[in-house]
Design a protein around this motif. Structure first.
Motif, PDB file in Angstrom:
ATOM      1  N   VAL A 158      -7.118   8.536  -0.326  1.00 56.44           N
ATOM      2  CA  VAL A 158      -6.357   9.630   0.305  1.00 56.44           C
ATOM      3  C   VAL A 158      -5.526  10.395  -0.723  1.00 56.44           C
ATOM      4  O   VAL A 158      -5.247  11.584  -0.528  1.00 56.44           O
ATOM      5  CB  VAL A 158      -5.472   9.121   1.471  1.00 56.44           C
ATOM      6  N   ILE A 159      -5.137   9.731  -1.808  1.00 55.71           N
ATOM      7  CA  ILE A 159      -4.452  10.469  -2.885  1.00 55.71           C
ATOM      8  C   ILE A 159      -5.411  11.487  -3.495  1.00 55.71           C
ATOM      9  O   ILE A 159      -5.062  12.650  -3.719  1.00 55.71           O
ATOM     10  CB  ILE A 159      -3.913   9.497  -3.959  1.00 55.71           C
ATOM     11  N   LYS A 160      -6.658  11.071  -3.747  1.00 51.41           N
ATOM     12  CA  LYS A 160      -7.660  11.990  -4.291  1.00 51.41           C
ATOM     13  C   LYS A 160      -7.952  13.128  -3.306  1.00 51.41           C
ATOM     14  O   LYS A 160      -8.300  14.237  -3.718  1.00 51.41           O
ATOM     15  CB  LYS A 160      -8.935  11.225  -4.608  1.00 51.41           C
ATOM     16  N   ALA A 161      -7.784  12.851  -2.002  1.00 51.73           N
ATOM     17  CA  ALA A 161      -8.022  13.873  -0.976  1.00 51.73           C
ATOM     18  C   ALA A 161      -6.860  14.858  -0.862  1.00 51.73           C
ATOM     19  O   ALA A 161      -6.990  15.882  -0.189  1.00 51.73           O
ATOM     20  CB  ALA A 161      -8.277  13.209   0.372  1.00 51.73           C
ATOM     21  N   GLY A 162      -5.707  14.528  -1.487  1.00 54.49           N
ATOM     22  CA  GLY A 162      -4.586  15.468  -1.491  1.00 54.49           C
ATOM     23  C   GLY A 162      -3.295  14.998  -0.861  1.00 54.49           C
ATOM     24  O   GLY A 162      -2.340  15.778  -0.740  1.00 54.49           O
ATOM     25  N   ALA A 163      -3.208  13.733  -0.454  1.00 53.05           N
ATOM     26  CA  ALA A 163      -1.955  13.235   0.132  1.00 53.05           C
ATOM     27  C   ALA A 163      -0.827  13.295  -0.895  1.00 53.05           C
ATOM     28  O   ALA A 163      -1.037  13.015  -2.080  1.00 53.05           O
ATOM     29  CB  ALA A 163      -2.146  11.811   0.631  1.00 53.05           C
ATOM     30  N   THR A 164       0.361  13.649  -0.422  1.00 49.76           N
ATOM     31  CA  THR A 164       1.529  13.754  -1.310  1.00 49.76           C
ATOM     32  C   THR A 164       2.511  12.605  -1.113  1.00 49.76           C
ATOM     33  O   THR A 164       3.313  12.301  -1.996  1.00 49.76           O
ATOM     34  CB  THR A 164       2.259  15.088  -1.069  1.00 49.76           C
ATOM     35  N   VAL A 165       2.475  11.977   0.069  1.00 43.05           N
ATOM     36  CA  VAL A 165       3.330  10.828   0.382  1.00 43.05           C
ATOM     37  C   VAL A 165       2.451   9.765   1.021  1.00 43.05           C
ATOM     38  O   VAL A 165       1.624  10.072   1.887  1.00 43.05           O
ATOM     39  CB  VAL A 165       4.480  11.206   1.342  1.00 43.05           C
ATOM     40  N   ILE A 166       2.631   8.522   0.597  1.00 40.60           N
ATOM     41  CA  ILE A 166       1.868   7.403   1.148  1.00 40.60           C
ATOM     42  C   ILE A 166       2.830   6.470   1.872  1.00 40.60           C
ATOM     43  O   ILE A 166       3.733   5.896   1.263  1.00 40.60           O
ATOM     44  CB  ILE A 166       1.125   6.624   0.042  1.00 40.60           C
ATOM     45  N   ASN A 167       2.624   6.346   3.182  1.00 39.71           N
ATOM     46  CA  ASN A 167       3.502   5.525   4.012  1.00 39.71           C
ATOM     47  C   ASN A 167       2.864   4.149   4.222  1.00 39.71           C
ATOM     48  O   ASN A 167       1.740   4.052   4.708  1.00 39.71           O
ATOM     49  CB  ASN A 167       3.732   6.236   5.353  1.00 39.71           C
ATOM     50  N   ILE A 168       3.621   3.100   3.870  1.00 36.26           N
ATOM     51  CA  ILE A 168       3.143   1.724   4.022  1.00 36.26           C
ATOM     52  C   ILE A 168       3.956   1.062   5.135  1.00 36.26           C
ATOM     53  O   ILE A 168       5.031   0.503   4.896  1.00 36.26           O
ATOM     54  CB  ILE A 168       3.295   0.941   2.695  1.00 36.26           C
ATOM     55  N   PRO A 169       3.480   1.118   6.379  1.00 35.27           N
ATOM     56  CA  PRO A 169       4.253   0.561   7.495  1.00 35.27           C
ATOM     57  C   PRO A 169       4.014  -0.940   7.678  1.00 35.27           C
ATOM     58  O   PRO A 169       2.882  -1.417   7.581  1.00 35.27           O
ATOM     59  CB  PRO A 169       3.725   1.328   8.716  1.00 35.27           C
ATOM     60  N   ASP A 170       5.099  -1.654   7.949  1.00 36.24           N
ATOM     61  CA  ASP A 170       4.985  -3.020   8.462  1.00 36.24           C
ATOM     62  C   ASP A 170       5.099  -2.883   9.976  1.00 36.24           C
ATOM     63  O   ASP A 170       6.147  -3.142  10.572  1.00 36.24           O
ATOM     64  CB  ASP A 170       6.082  -3.917   7.888  1.00 36.24           C
ATOM     65  N   THR A 171       4.009  -2.439  10.588  1.00 38.77           N
ATOM     66  CA  THR A 171       4.006  -1.981  11.976  1.00 38.77           C
ATOM     67  C   THR A 171       4.462  -3.039  12.962  1.00 38.77           C
ATOM     68  O   THR A 171       5.107  -2.724  13.974  1.00 38.77           O
ATOM     69  CB  THR A 171       2.595  -1.489  12.346  1.00 38.77           C
ATOM     70  N   THR A 172       4.149  -4.290  12.692  1.00 40.66           N
ATOM     71  CA  THR A 172       4.491  -5.364  13.623  1.00 40.66           C
ATOM     72  C   THR A 172       5.711  -6.161  13.179  1.00 40.66           C
ATOM     73  O   THR A 172       6.083  -7.140  13.827  1.00 40.66           O
ATOM     74  CB  THR A 172       3.304  -6.328  13.792  1.00 40.66           C
ATOM     75  N   GLY A 173       6.335  -5.765  12.070  1.00 38.92           N
ATOM     76  CA  GLY A 173       7.496  -6.504  11.567  1.00 38.92           C
ATOM     77  C   GLY A 173       7.156  -7.910  11.108  1.00 38.92           C
ATOM     78  O   GLY A 173       7.997  -8.802  11.162  1.00 38.92           O
ATOM     79  N   TYR A 174       5.935  -8.108  10.640  1.00 41.87           N
ATOM     80  CA  TYR A 174       5.433  -9.452  10.331  1.00 41.87           C
ATOM     81  C   TYR A 174       5.794  -9.928   8.917  1.00 41.87           C
ATOM     82  O   TYR A 174       6.001 -11.124   8.686  1.00 41.87           O
ATOM     83  CB  TYR A 174       3.912  -9.460  10.492  1.00 41.87           C
ATOM     84  N   CYS A 175       5.845  -9.018   7.957  1.00 42.75           N
ATOM     85  CA  CYS A 175       5.984  -9.409   6.552  1.00 42.75           C
ATOM     86  C   CYS A 175       7.321 -10.088   6.249  1.00 42.75           C
ATOM     87  O   CYS A 175       8.346  -9.780   6.858  1.00 42.75           O
ATOM     88  CB  CYS A 175       5.847  -8.197   5.643  1.00 42.75           C
ATOM     89  N   LEU A 176       7.296 -10.958   5.250  1.00 45.58           N
ATOM     90  CA  LEU A 176       8.516 -11.471   4.632  1.00 45.58           C
ATOM     91  C   LEU A 176       8.904 -10.513   3.514  1.00 45.58           C
ATOM     92  O   LEU A 176       8.046  -9.838   2.929  1.00 45.58           O
ATOM     93  CB  LEU A 176       8.287 -12.873   4.072  1.00 45.58           C
ATOM     94  N   PRO A 177      10.200 -10.422   3.180  1.00 44.60           N
ATOM     95  CA  PRO A 177      10.634  -9.438   2.178  1.00 44.60           C
ATOM     96  C   PRO A 177       9.892  -9.530   0.847  1.00 44.60           C
ATOM     97  O   PRO A 177       9.478  -8.503   0.298  1.00 44.60           O
ATOM     98  CB  PRO A 177      12.125  -9.737   2.032  1.00 44.60           C
ATOM     99  N   ASP A 178       9.712 -10.740   0.308  1.00 44.17           N
ATOM    100  CA  ASP A 178       9.031 -10.824  -0.986  1.00 44.17           C
ATOM    101  C   ASP A 178       7.565 -10.435  -0.864  1.00 44.17           C
ATOM    102  O   ASP A 178       6.975  -9.845  -1.764  1.00 44.17           O
ATOM    103  CB  ASP A 178       9.182 -12.218  -1.593  1.00 44.17           C
ATOM    104  N   GLU A 179       6.959 -10.738   0.287  1.00 44.05           N
ATOM    105  CA  GLU A 179       5.570 -10.365   0.546  1.00 44.05           C
ATOM    106  C   GLU A 179       5.416  -8.849   0.605  1.00 44.05           C
ATOM    107  O   GLU A 179       4.485  -8.271   0.025  1.00 44.05           O
ATOM    108  CB  GLU A 179       5.125 -11.007   1.866  1.00 44.05           C
ATOM    109  N   PHE A 180       6.338  -8.192   1.305  1.00 45.17           N
ATOM    110  CA  PHE A 180       6.265  -6.733   1.426  1.00 45.17           C
ATOM    111  C   PHE A 180       6.519  -6.078   0.068  1.00 45.17           C
ATOM    112  O   PHE A 180       5.852  -5.107  -0.303  1.00 45.17           O
ATOM    113  CB  PHE A 180       7.272  -6.235   2.465  1.00 45.17           C
TER     114      PHE A 180
END
Length: 497
Positions: A158-180
């Motif tokens: 998507v960067i090659k396609a022209g995206a300027t911002v990449i959003n990395i959501p933890d949609t379900t709130g599952y990750c641990l801080p060090d993992e994220f």
């Protein structure tokens, strides 16, 4: 030199998805202008294709706000993107936020697809959005549970396609801080072209780690934090704007700065709480009623000797003025206007006069007037254009007697009266109300909240009513809890009548 962290506020999109928190367009404009004053960089104004109301709100917010970027959410669907672009036509700085689920769970069960097809759809969506705007943000929904190697492939495409911002959501709130944090670091180190874009975090609070995950993401290279006021949002909520802003203000060693005017935080918090009928829990970090309260004798002694013994934040830094003007029945309009302004509410003179008259009536019944009291009064003014209004209410109740209520309603200028008995004063009043509004309604939820601890304080009532297969939310506030209950029920009815 400190790194700049961009604050992306999604109170008006993700926050407004909470049941009962819906705002009308006028209220959304009020919030957007306050967010601009607060200093947020990006305002996610809505999901235009989802409803005519959301579309209109994005249009009007685009007209009303000057310097923040106005962002509209879409799915990876051409019509979504086209509608979003149309809604953003008046924005001075516009961004389309498009994306698709990338976890194996989403790919298999939500899209019935495969990894390669998802990449193709993601690239196509970004390219289509670029036809309308230069600033395109891509979200990889459920990135928190997405395999890092595959996520890197999606992001690079998507960067090659022209995206300027990449959003990395933890949609379900599952990750641990060090993992994220490791996930963000992996992308920084393994994606070709990642230095050309801003990485964003969008963390949910299902396990109570939204803020911790956001901070970990930023420490590992993210430079946009997606947040909401008071941490409101679907399910357990989102990362709190106020927590992120004050963490970086307090921890200078992190070398990260935001554009947030932190002295506006408390007023913004109370404004959102009032408009969205979402009480702030007393122990909420930064903005809760007890955030700067000390009951332990040892703590009190320590704070009196040196505030920093138990307070890492000066209350004034978040807009809590310990020497603020005390409002009483003898206060004038200027004092009321000053306090409302400090809380982020600006009223035209005619509306201020209406609120002031209600304020005087309340002040005659109460010893102390709290911020929440006057916000309730300012919010109550919003109901003046309702088709159905409570004219009067009289209730007889007591131990060993059956409660009886009589009330009068003004419906589009015509007066109606009814009386009924019931199992308690609230039941009697609502039964009388139903005699006039002859519709089959079911009360699904009934919540009473006292603003503070006094017996003379305003009670806030939240109701959920089901009618014709749909659910409607209502709100009422009054020193008489029976009247507040009737007002909340009427608020529900006004939404479908």
């Amino acid at each position: 030199m400190s790194d700049r962290l961009f604050i992306f506020d999604t109170t008006l999109r993700d926050g407004e998805q909470v049941p009962g928190c819906q705002l009308n367009t006028v209220e959304k404009i009020q919030v957007a202008k306050a967010l601009e004053t607060l200093g947020v960089d990006v305002i996610e104004a809505g999901f235009p294709v989802s409803s005519p109301g959301d579309f209109k709100s994005v249009v009007e917010i685009s007209k009303a706000v000057t310097w923040p970027v106005i962002c509209a959410l879409t799915r990876a669907v051409e019509n979504d993107i086209k509608v979003a672009a149309e809604a953003l036509q008046y924005a001075k700085h516009k961004r389309i936020h498009t994306g698709i689920g990338t976890s194996d769970s989403h790919i298999k069960y939500k899209f019935n697809s495969n990894r390669e097809e998802i990449i193709e759809r993601a690239v196509a969506a970004v390219k289509y959005a670029k036809k309308y705007v230069e600033d395109v943000q891509f979200y990889a929904e459920d990135a928190g549970r997405t395999d890092n190697e595959y996520l890197a492939r999606v992001v690079e495409a998507v960067i090659k396609a022209g995206a300027t911002v990449i959003n990395i959501p933890d949609t379900t709130g599952y990750c641990l801080p060090d993992e994220f944090g490791r996930k963000i670091r992996f992308l920084k180190e393994n994606v070709d072209g990642i230095e050309k874009v801003v990485i964003a975090t969008h963390c949910h609070n299902d396990l109570g780690m939204a803020t911790a995950n956001t901070i970990s993401g930023i420490q590992n290279g993210a430079r946009q934090a997606e947040v909401t006021i008071n941490g409101i949002g679907e399910r357990a909520g989102n990362t709190s704007l106020e927590e992120v802003a004050m963490i970086f203000r307090s921890h200078h060693e992190l070398n990260v700065e935001t554009n947030i005017n932190t002295q506006k935080i408390y007023g913004m918090s109370r404004m959102i709480s009032s408009l969205m009928n979402m009480p702030v829990q007393p122990n909420k970090a930064i903005v809760g009623r007890n955030a700067f309260a000390h009951s332990s004798g040892i703590h009190q002694d320590g704070v009196l000797k040196n505030r920093e013994s138990y307070e890492i934040i000066d209350p004034k830094d978040v807009g809590i003025d310990e020497n603020s003007i005390v409002l009483t029945a003898r206060s004038g309009r200027a004092a009321l206007k000053h306090r409302l302004s400090a809380l982020g509410v600006e009223l035209e003179q005619e509306k201020l006069d209406q609120v002031y008259e209600d304020f005087l009536k309340l002040a005659d019944r109460k010893k102390d007037i709290h911020d929440d009291d006057i916000l309730v009064l300012a919010g109550a003014e919003r109901s003046t254009n309702h088709r159905i209004k409570l004219d009067y209410l009289q209730v007889t109740s007591g131990v060993g007697v059956r409660s009886v209520a009589s009330l009068g309603l003004n419906i589009a200028g015509e007066n109606f009266e009814a009386a009924a008995s019931g199992n308690g004063p609230v039941d009697a009043a609502i039964k009388a109300l139903k005699k006039i509004i002859n519709r089959h309604m079911t009360l699904k939820e009934f919540t009473i909240q006292a603003i503070s601890k006094g017996s003379d304080d305003v009670g806030k009532v939240h109701m959920q009513v089901e009618y014709d297969g749909h659910e409607y939310y209502g709100f009422g506030a009054n020193t008489d809890i029976v009247a507040a209950s009737v007002e909340a029920y009427i608020d529900c009815i006004n939404k479908f009548c």
